[in-house]
Design an enzyme around this catalytic site. Structure first.
Site, PDB file in Angstrom:
ATOM      1  N   ASP A  64      -2.179   0.601   6.594  1.00 40.26           N
ATOM      2  CA  ASP A  64      -3.136   0.218   5.537  1.00 40.26           C
ATOM      3  C   ASP A  64      -2.814  -1.199   5.046  1.00 40.26           C
ATOM      4  OD1 ASP A  64      -4.446   2.626   5.654  1.00 40.26           O
ATOM      5  OD2 ASP A  64      -3.669   3.419   3.769  1.00 40.26           O
ATOM      6  N   ASP A  96       0.856  -1.193   0.000  1.00 38.02           N
ATOM      7  CA  ASP A  96       0.000   0.000   0.000  1.00 38.02           C
ATOM      8  C   ASP A  96       0.894   1.245   0.000  1.00 38.02           C
ATOM      9  OD1 ASP A  96      -2.993   0.949   0.562  1.00 38.02           O
ATOM     10  OD2 ASP A  96      -1.589   2.270   1.602  1.00 38.02           O
ATOM     11  N   ASP A 112      -2.498   1.444  -6.650  1.00 37.54           N
ATOM     12  CA  ASP A 112      -1.116   1.357  -6.155  1.00 37.54           C
ATOM     13  C   ASP A 112      -0.142   1.027  -7.277  1.00 37.54           C
ATOM     14  OD1 ASP A 112      -1.064   1.489  -2.971  1.00 37.54           O
ATOM     15  OD2 ASP A 112      -2.947   0.612  -3.684  1.00 37.54           O
ATOM     16  N   GLU A 129       2.035   5.171  -0.152  1.00 37.50           N
ATOM     17  CA  GLU A 129       1.599   6.541   0.097  1.00 37.50           C
ATOM     18  C   GLU A 129       2.422   7.407  -0.839  1.00 37.50           C
ATOM     19  OE1 GLU A 129      -1.063   7.089   1.860  1.00 37.50           O
ATOM     20  OE2 GLU A 129      -1.068   4.989   2.474  1.00 37.50           O
ATOM     21  N   HIS A 189      -4.367   5.663   6.268  1.00 37.30           N
ATOM     22  CA  HIS A 189      -3.476   6.373   5.338  1.00 37.30           C
ATOM     23  C   HIS A 189      -2.007   6.321   5.735  1.00 37.30           C
ATOM     24  CE1 HIS A 189      -6.853   7.692   3.004  1.00 37.30           C
ATOM     25  NE2 HIS A 189      -7.382   8.327   4.035  1.00 37.30           N
TER      26      HIS A 189
HETATM   27  P1  AMP Z   1      -4.317   5.654   0.666  1.00 35.63           P
HETATM   28  O1  AMP Z   1      -3.688   4.332   0.343  1.00 35.63           O
HETATM   29  O2  AMP Z   1      -5.803   5.656   0.652  1.00 35.63           O
HETATM   30  O3  AMP Z   1      -3.767   6.105   1.968  1.00 35.63           O
HETATM   31  O4  AMP Z   1      -3.881   6.666  -0.438  1.00 35.63           O
HETATM   32  C1  AMP Z   1      -2.684   6.585  -1.154  1.00 35.63           C
HETATM   33  C2  AMP Z   1      -2.290   7.967  -1.605  1.00 35.63           C
HETATM   34  O5  AMP Z   1      -3.351   8.556  -2.335  1.00 35.63           O
HETATM   35  C3  AMP Z   1      -1.987   8.971  -0.506  1.00 35.63           C
HETATM   36  O6  AMP Z   1      -0.670   8.858  -0.019  1.00 35.63           O
HETATM   37  C4  AMP Z   1      -2.180  10.276  -1.256  1.00 35.63           C
HETATM   38  O7  AMP Z   1      -1.102  10.567  -2.089  1.00 35.63           O
HETATM   39  C5  AMP Z   1      -3.367   9.956  -2.124  1.00 35.63           C
HETATM   40  N1  AMP Z   1      -4.614  10.352  -1.447  1.00 35.63           N
HETATM   41  C6  AMP Z   1      -5.381   9.560  -0.669  1.00 35.63           C
HETATM   42  N2  AMP Z   1      -6.469  10.253  -0.228  1.00 35.63           N
HETATM   43  C7  AMP Z   1      -6.350  11.496  -0.732  1.00 35.63           C
HETATM   44  C8  AMP Z   1      -7.149  12.693  -0.673  1.00 35.63           C
HETATM   45  N3  AMP Z   1      -8.277  12.729   0.019  1.00 35.63           N
HETATM   46  N4  AMP Z   1      -6.737  13.787  -1.338  1.00 35.63           N
HETATM   47  C9  AMP Z   1      -5.589  13.768  -2.064  1.00 35.63           C
HETATM   48  N5  AMP Z   1      -4.797  12.692  -2.169  1.00 35.63           N
HETATM   49  C10 AMP Z   1      -5.162  11.571  -1.533  1.00 35.63           C
HETATM   50 MG    MG Z   2      -2.592   3.889   2.118  1.00 37.55          MG
END
Ligand code: AMP
Ligand code: MG
Length: 347
Positions: free
Chosen positions: A291, A126, A229, A128, A286
């Site tokens: 995650d 996962d 991803d 970021e 996040h």
């Molecule tokens: P996640 O795996 O859901 O934590 O998201 C992976 C990546 O997507 C994060 O590190 C951000 O770069 C991007 N991301 C996730 N949610 C948002 C959001 N609400 N607004 C902008 N970028 C986001």
């Molecule tokens: Mg994540």
């Protein structure tokens, strides 16, 4: 088993509807896979189960009964078979029906144990990435956290982890929004190697565990929550770093997709999948490693319930907009026709 279940009336039209509903309940593909595996197993006593009308009838009757059970009766039946009573009612009903279906196919005492998984290891990833609150379609995300959570499929446990932050090159300073979203602090990425080096470390880590065996195609599969991803972040990062896309990430198990295919639920994010299973998110949403651990927990539940995990997404099939990334990277964020993959940042 049948005698302990509640009485039912098979003649009403409602029952008939339930009957048809039931066939929709079960994930046909994974079921066929199970059936194929079970039929090739020595323990299997049913020769041709799907064409066996008796089995089909028994199955339909059982399904109707399950649909009529109170939550207490359902849990009692689950316990009798040493199945989990965790999760929302529809998941629990499905669990019991699926078990019975496997039992009919296998003719065995413990049908779920007879299901043979395809891969030896599943590596949950996962990423970021850098982001901004109002990042537009042309925003160039750089990967800043690279976690891997390794599952030993046979043991059904997490056996290892890889974790590294990555230092972004194009936009080295994290936005306040990104730090608040991911919990990743500026000093953590400042002190981290750039992505290319981290990817090299990942390859070393995988090789040390002999997970990239070209001889054994069933050794390892990567798994992620959704297509983004690999199809989005990794593809974009490789493009930005001018390196080849890793061969081990060309196909993967899309857990979000598989979850909605196996259980009778709509496609949803990590927290909702956990809620469906009667679990809650462990750690910080996040955070890449948290995650990944939670996606691994969902993966383990899927396997425990008898879902055979196979590749179900790849770099080309995933989404046309991702596949076009290399040609025209600024358009990679455009909406897609697949409504389930439309919202990238949804949970
Ligand atoms: P996640 O795996 O859901 O934590 O998201 C992976 C990546 O997507 C994060 O590190 C951000 O770069 C991007 N991301 C996730 N949610 C948002 C959001 N609400 N607004 C902008 N970028 C986001
Ligand atoms: Mg994540």
């Amino acid at each position: 088993m049948a005698s302990s279940l509640p009485k039912k009336n098979f003649s009403s039209s409602k029952d008939h509807t339930d009957d048809l509903e039931w066939t929709k309940d079960i994930n046909t593909n994974s079921f066929l896979t199970e059936e194929r595996r079970l039929r090739s197993s020595k323990q299997c006593s049913v020769k041709n189960p799907t064409t066996n009308q008796m089995s089909q009838k028994r199955l339909n009757k059982f399904n109707i009964r399950v649909n009529q059970m109170t939550p207490e009766q359902l849990d009692e039946e689950l316990k009798k078979r040493q199945l989990s009573t965790s999760g929302e009612i529809e998941i629990r009903r499905f669990r019991l029906k699926h078990y019975y279906k496997c039992e009919l196919i296998s003719g065995g005492e413990n049908p779920l144990k007879m299901i043979e998984q395809h891969f030896e290891y599943i590596a949950v990833v996962d990423f970021e990435a850098t982001c901004e609150e109002k990042g537009d379609n042309s925003y160039q995300h750089e990967i800043i956290e690279f976690p891997i959570v390794l599952i030993n499929v046979q043991q059904q446990i997490i056996v290892d982890k890889f974790h590294s932050y990555c230092r972004p090159i194009i936009k080295p300073i994290l936005s306040k929004f990104c730090t608040e979203l991911t919990g990743i602090e500026q000093h953590q990425v400042d002190n981290a190697p750039p992505f290319v080096e981290v990817l090299h470390n990942v390859d070393t880590w995988l090789n040390e565990r002999n997970l990239l065996s070209s001889l054994n195609k069933r050794k390892l599969a990567f798994a992620t929550d959704g297509p983004w991803d690999f199809a989005k972040f990794l593809q974009m990062q490789c493009h930005l770093s001018s390196i080849d896309y890793p061969r081990w990430a060309k196909e993967w198990i899309n857990i979000r997709k598989e979850f909605a295919k196996f259980y009778p639920v709509r496609r949803c994010g990590i927290e909702q999948m956990l809620k469906n299973l009667g679990l809650s998110f462990d750690g910080r949403r996040h955070s890449g490693i948290d995650d990944a651990i939670n996606i691994a927990r969902i993966t383990l539940e899927l396997m425990k319930d008898g879902c055979v995990l196979l590749f179900n997404d790849d770099i080309h099939a995933s989404d046309p907009k991702f596949a076009a990334l290399n040609e025209k990277k600024t358009e990679f964020n455009k909406n897609t026709d697949d409504e389930n993959d439309l919202i990238v940042f949804e949970d």
